[in-house]
Design an enzyme around this catalytic site. Structure first.
Site, short mmCIF file in Angstrom:
data_model
loop_
_atom_site.label_atom_id
_atom_site.label_comp_id
_atom_site.label_asym_id
_atom_site.label_seq_id
_atom_site.Cartn_x
_atom_site.Cartn_y
_atom_site.Cartn_z
N ASP A 22 23.92 -9.65 -20.00
CA ASP A 22 23.92 -9.69 -21.45
C ASP A 22 24.35 -8.35 -22.05
O ASP A 22 23.68 -7.35 -21.87
CB ASP A 22 22.52 -10.05 -21.96
N ASP B 119 28.92 -10.19 -28.27
CA ASP B 119 27.71 -10.43 -27.49
C ASP B 119 27.88 -11.57 -26.50
O ASP B 119 28.03 -12.73 -26.88
CB ASP B 119 26.55 -10.74 -28.44
#
Length: 389
Positions: free
Chosen positions: A90, A268
């Site tokens: 992530d 993201d």
């Protein structure tokens, strides 16, 4: 009560995966001296379920997905006895954390039993993270040996991370963002920094390649750039946030119209769709001829009505093909709201370019230089890797 509790809005995780995509997790590969390639499996949700708590007031645009993934699942080995644990890679957060066996969680993603590792050390209590979908994890800050990508991968000694003894999520997170965004007041060397300090890569920088929409695997290349994976030139823009991997987006172009944006968006990997300012989204939907549902999203009468969308930055544009922008939305009971939803949702609190965008971009995050470089992704198995120094 929770002095170190930090809400990390940049990713929203779920409790279920698309089991049809589950597979053996690929491992690490060394590419040149100073470049480490970590392959990951891409796991997608069965359904994009819209948050049933959405408030339909015109001024309240805080829609979110309950099961947000896709997820980028890589394997790490933890402890002196190399316990296999799978984590979601992530860019929207900065901490590594794993699920401890004492949490009572079991399953295919693995758990960590710190009592069996001779290299384990407890640092402090107070580990706590929470995400936009209200999932969360709590436990202790600890250190142990971490090996990326399974057997043969780089081994990080005394790596600090969160050991979650309580979690609503059945897998951990490998956050690779700015250290300032760590969920503790006492900052530490996170995994990308440790790869530098322990001599595996030269610079805190990495490239993200998610491959095509039907691909089962992608990769993050720590310390390197794969020039075979993009077309045109990589163009750098400065990161415009102290904490997050934000870029200024100038505009979007579609159907012969350009809609001005001029604001910051997080790039993201932990978010599936794109979250836009409500006014920008309304203008974009109008340019596309998309219709507004009373349930709070836009949709097309037919998937064939969708058009390519170019996201424009200083000096570079990335085009999202029309087919990537349309998908089905479901309610909390699993009932279809639409088969042709526009995969852009309104958000006033944060703006994100997620998987829908990132699959079409080759992205180089240089955390030391505080820049992000972009080019249109090229879907190929060819490699041409150089080291970032």
């Amino acid at each position: 009560m929770f002095a170190n509790f930090k809400v990390l809005y940049a990713i929203a995780l779920a409790l279920s995966f698309a089991t049809s995509n589950a597979a053996a997790v690929p491992g690490f590969q060394k590419r040149e001296n100073g470049a480490i390639k970590l392959d990951f499996n891409i796991e997608r949700p069965d359904k994009l379920i819209l948050n049933g708590n959405f408030t339909k007031r015109a001024d309240d645009y805080n829609y979110a997905l309950i099961n947000e993934g896709s997820y980028y699942v890589a394997e790490i080995l933890v402890g002196s006895n190399q316990q296999a644990v799978k984590v979601d890679v992530d860019t929207g957060s900065s901490d590594l954390w794993v699920v401890d066996t004492s949490s009572g969680i079991s399953g295919t993603y693995g758990v960590y039993d710190h009592t069996t590792s001779s290299t384990f050390s407890r640092i402090a209590s107070g580990f706590a993270v929470a995400y936009a979908d209200q999932s969360h994890a709590e436990g202790d800050w600890v250190s142990d040996t971490i090996q990326l990508g399974g057997t043969g991968g780089p081994s990080l000694k005394n790596q600090e991370f969160g050991d979650a003894t309580t979690s609503t999520i059945n897998f951990g997170i490998l956050g690779i963002g700015f250290p300032i965004n760590e969920a503790t007041a006492d900052k530490y060397q996170n995994v990308p920094q440790s790869l530098v300090s322990q001599g595996y890569i030269h610079k805190n920088a990495y490239s993200l390649y998610l491959d095509s929409s039907d691909a089962a695997q992608g990769s993050v290349l720590f310390g390197g750039i794969d020039h075979a994976k993009y077309s045109g030139s990589l163009v750098s823009n400065p990161v415009v946030s102290q904490n997050d991997l934000d870029l200024n987006v100038n505009s979007v172009t579609t159907n012969g119209q350009t809609i001005d944006i001029g604001s910051n968006y997080v790039l993201d990997s932990g978010t599936t769709i794109n979250y836009l300012d409500p006014t920008v989204l309304a203008n974009l939907a109008s340019a596309l001829g998309a219709k507004y549902s009373s349930s709070g999203f836009y949709y097309f009468d037919s998937a064939s009505d969708a058009k390519d969308i170019s996201v424009n930055f200083d000096g570079v544009s990335v085009t999202i093909p029309a087919s990537y922008t349309v998908g089905a939305f479901y309610d909390g009971d699993g009932n279809a709201l639409t088969e042709t939803g526009f995969l852009f949702l309104p958000q006033t609190n944060y703006h994100i370019l997620g998987d829908v965008f990132l699959r079409n971009a080759y992205v180089v995050y240089d955390l030391d230089a505080r820049t992000i470089s972009l080019a249109q992704a090229k879907f190929t198995s060819d490699e041409n890797i150089t080291v970032i120094s």
